[in-house]
Design a protein around this motif. Structure first.
Motif, PDB file in Angstrom:
ATOM      1  N   GLU A  26       0.840  -1.189   0.000  1.00 19.91           N
ATOM      2  CA  GLU A  26       0.000   0.000   0.000  1.00 19.91           C
ATOM      3  C   GLU A  26       0.882   1.249   0.000  1.00 19.91           C
ATOM      4  N   HIS A  27       0.544   2.207  -0.842  1.00 18.12           N
ATOM      5  CA  HIS A  27       1.364   3.404  -0.943  1.00 18.12           C
ATOM      6  C   HIS A  27       0.522   4.586  -1.392  1.00 18.12           C
ATOM      7  N   LEU A  28       1.040   5.768  -1.096  1.00 16.48           N
ATOM      8  CA  LEU A  28       0.390   7.015  -1.484  1.00 16.48           C
ATOM      9  C   LEU A  28       1.449   7.892  -2.132  1.00 16.48           C
ATOM     10  N   ARG A  33       4.055  18.478  -7.961  1.00 17.73           N
ATOM     11  CA  ARG A  33       3.428  19.421  -8.872  1.00 17.73           C
ATOM     12  C   ARG A  33       1.983  19.729  -8.475  1.00 17.73           C
ATOM     13  N   GLU A  34       1.487  19.018  -7.466  1.00 17.79           N
ATOM     14  CA  GLU A  34       0.158  19.309  -6.913  1.00 17.79           C
ATOM     15  C   GLU A  34       0.262  20.059  -5.590  1.00 17.79           C
ATOM     16  N   SER A  35       1.442  20.591  -5.293  1.00 15.61           N
ATOM     17  CA  SER A  35       1.685  21.155  -3.964  1.00 15.61           C
ATOM     18  C   SER A  35       0.810  22.360  -3.635  1.00 15.61           C
ATOM     19  N   HIS A  36       0.244  23.020  -4.634  1.00 13.58           N
ATOM     20  CA  HIS A  36      -0.656  24.140  -4.367  1.00 13.58           C
ATOM     21  C   HIS A  36      -1.937  23.678  -3.694  1.00 13.58           C
ATOM     22  N   PHE A  37      -2.219  22.380  -3.786  1.00 15.26           N
ATOM     23  CA  PHE A  37      -3.515  21.879  -3.341  1.00 15.26           C
ATOM     24  C   PHE A  37      -3.396  20.814  -2.244  1.00 15.26           C
ATOM     25  N   VAL A  38      -2.246  20.773  -1.594  1.00 12.54           N
ATOM     26  CA  VAL A  38      -1.994  19.782  -0.544  1.00 12.54           C
ATOM     27  C   VAL A  38      -1.872  20.506   0.795  1.00 12.54           C
ATOM     28  N   ASP A  39      -2.463  19.912   1.827  1.00 10.54           N
ATOM     29  CA  ASP A  39      -2.364  20.468   3.179  1.00 10.54           C
ATOM     30  C   ASP A  39      -1.685  19.451   4.098  1.00 10.54           C
ATOM     31  N   LEU A  40      -0.810  19.934   4.963  1.00 10.74           N
ATOM     32  CA  LEU A  40      -0.143  19.094   5.954  1.00 10.74           C
ATOM     33  C   LEU A  40      -0.305  19.745   7.323  1.00 10.74           C
ATOM     34  N   ARG A  57      -5.815  15.224  -2.445  1.00 16.71           N
ATOM     35  CA  ARG A  57      -6.898  14.841  -3.366  1.00 16.71           C
ATOM     36  C   ARG A  57      -8.199  14.611  -2.604  1.00 16.71           C
ATOM     37  N   HIS A  58      -8.545  15.585  -1.769  1.00 17.18           N
ATOM     38  CA  HIS A  58      -9.830  15.626  -1.051  1.00 17.18           C
ATOM     39  C   HIS A  58      -9.999  14.481  -0.045  1.00 17.18           C
TER      40      HIS A  58
END
Length: 329
Positions: A26-28, A33-40, A57-58
């Protein structure tokens, strides 16, 4: 679960994704390149383990779910989304920078397995420092001069006759022979301290350490720098080889001392059977060697990141691991 951070189209990152899929691990994938839309969100509480949430991704993923992290990031400022786009998004760029800062700090704190933490990769910024660690493991290193003084270079060349030179930092450079033609421009060395080494004849071997596994590739080429054979008008052939147990153990020891569970170790073996070590790459482009030698280096990466207790201790050579006598590692 493994978290894979980087650019999925990048060769080494792509091979890790493929290996995880092939192994059913299992991996994610966190695509930079999606860093504008990622929250940590990282939660730090006294007396409690580091935890938090990665929103990608929601969907929310608890940070405690990751057994290992593969970290191969390009500089966030160089991402196409953060520069050169027709209409840059200032808010998105700011979010991207904050995310990358948070990722680096989080991976430094997490107790899970990480290939590799940014703090450990800093050792490659100084070849002289790294050489001291290399010598502590028992490897030979070539006679070396680091200087910006042309006179010292000429003395060194007179003593060793065949000399090569390279950068002393982590900046990529092509190893070149100090030839008569290059001596005409030797005064340029005053501008930048440079590393000069006595040439060591022999066969180049690139070793990739992945946790407690070792993959050795013999590089057959007449080029001074086998990574760029065309610059010398040469070609390169690769073949998987088995190292002597002592040399394998030294590579693992070196990986451990540098805190680099993923390491590209550059060796050369002489006709007399002496092993020299030149440097250790903390972010090796192993895909080149995997494709050239047929070794499943990416599989070793996935096995390490998907496996056991990250505090289990120092890696051991495969032939010394517990499965030999039925012990649990």
């Amino acid at each position: 679960m493994i978290l894979i951070v980087g650019i999925p189209s990048d060769g080494p990152t792509r091979l890790v994704i493929d290996a995880a899929e092939a192994a059913g691990v299992e991996h994610l994938v966190l695509n930079q390149r999606e860093s504008h839309f990622v929250d940590l969100r990282v939660d730090l509480r006294r007396g409690a383990p580091v935890d938090g949430t990665l929103r990608l991704r929601h969907r929310d993923w608890p940070l405690s779910a990751f057994s290992g992290i593969f970290l191969r990031m390009m500089e966030w400022q160089e991402l196409p989304e953060n520069r050169g786009t027709p209409s840059p998004d200032p808010d998105g760029i700011r979010r991207s920078g904050l995310l990358h800062d948070a990722l680096i700090q989080w991976t430094e704190m997490m107790p899970c397995r990480v290939m590799n933490r940014c703090s450990a990769m800093g050792s490659n910024a100084s070849k002289p420092y790294q050489a001291q660690i290399i010598e502590q493991t028992g490897f030979l290193t070539p006679p070396t001069l680091i200087t910006s003084d042309p006179a010292r270079v000429r003395e060194f060349l007179q003593r060793y006759r065949h000399v090569v030179f390279k950068s002393i930092s982590g900046a990529r450079s092509i190893v070149k022979t100090l030839s008569d033609v290059r001596l005409l421009h030797l005064d340029r060395v005053r501008m930048l301290p440079t590393q000069f080494q006595a040439f060591v004849p022999g066969t180049n071997i690139r070793v990739h350490v992945t946790g407690d596994e070792v993959f050795a590739t013999e590089m057959r080429s007449a080029a001074i720098d086998y990574r760029y054979p065309a610059s010398d008008g040469e070609e390169v052939e690769m073949a998987a080889v088995t190292l002597p147990e002592e040399i394998e153990t030294r590579c693992l020891d070196l990986s451990h001392r540098l805190d680099l569970p993923l390491a590209g170790v550059d060796l050369k073996v002489t006709r007399e059977g002496e092993y020299y070590c030149f440097e250790v790459n903390p972010m090796p482009a192993y895909s080149y060697f995997q494709e050239g030698s047929g070794q499943e280096i990416a599989g070793g990466i996935v096995r390490y990141l998907a496996g056991g207790d990250p505090a289990a201790g120092r890696p051991m050579p495969a032939r010394q691991r517990g499965e030999e006598d039925g012990r649990d590692c």
